[in-house]
Design a protein around this motif. Sequence first.
Motif: not given
Length: 197
Positions: A46-49, A51, A119
């Motif tokens: 899951r990528q964060n903002l 990234h 990430s």
Amino acid sequence: MEAPTEPEHPWPRPPDGGWCADDLDTLPDLPPHTELIDGSLVFPTRQNLFHMLAVSFLEQQLSAAAPDGFDVLREFTIDIDRWNRPEPDVIVVAGGEVEDLDQTRLPAESVLLAVEVVSPGGVTRDRETKPVTYARAGIPHFWRVENRGGLAMAYVFEREPATGVYTGTGIFHGRLEVSVPFPVIADLTEITSHHRS
């Protein structure tokens, strides 16, 4: 006693010797952006903002700076060898390598720059595994971008021809300025300027 239930998402079982690069195109139901590292499937985390913003920013900056004869691609796999088909966040390739809109990968020897935005779920891969793999494949330039307290930092590396390993050529906190593979000047603070708390 209840009978065991089948898993909701059965995982593919690897063949003896591990998966190979061609399998990414043929295995059914793989999540998008699945990579192959040392014969093992690596599913996207899951990528964060940060990234998402950093990848978009770097793609835009490199595209704007790229002279004729270069292509900038986002999240596209590269063939390194039979057991390694990673997907850098952004790559710069020599023009002419993108020949077919149906192609799903490019040869590593066409890649001039690989960029990874670290990430949370891929720190070791992005800092250690992938740089070694990219250097071994002969990719001359590598950038690693990280979130440091809400600000982007870029670590820039160049492959040293005699040893075949990357050597650091700069750490950039606010303004990224490089001359290779072509001149790029970018204000890294723009990545998070509108989203800092």
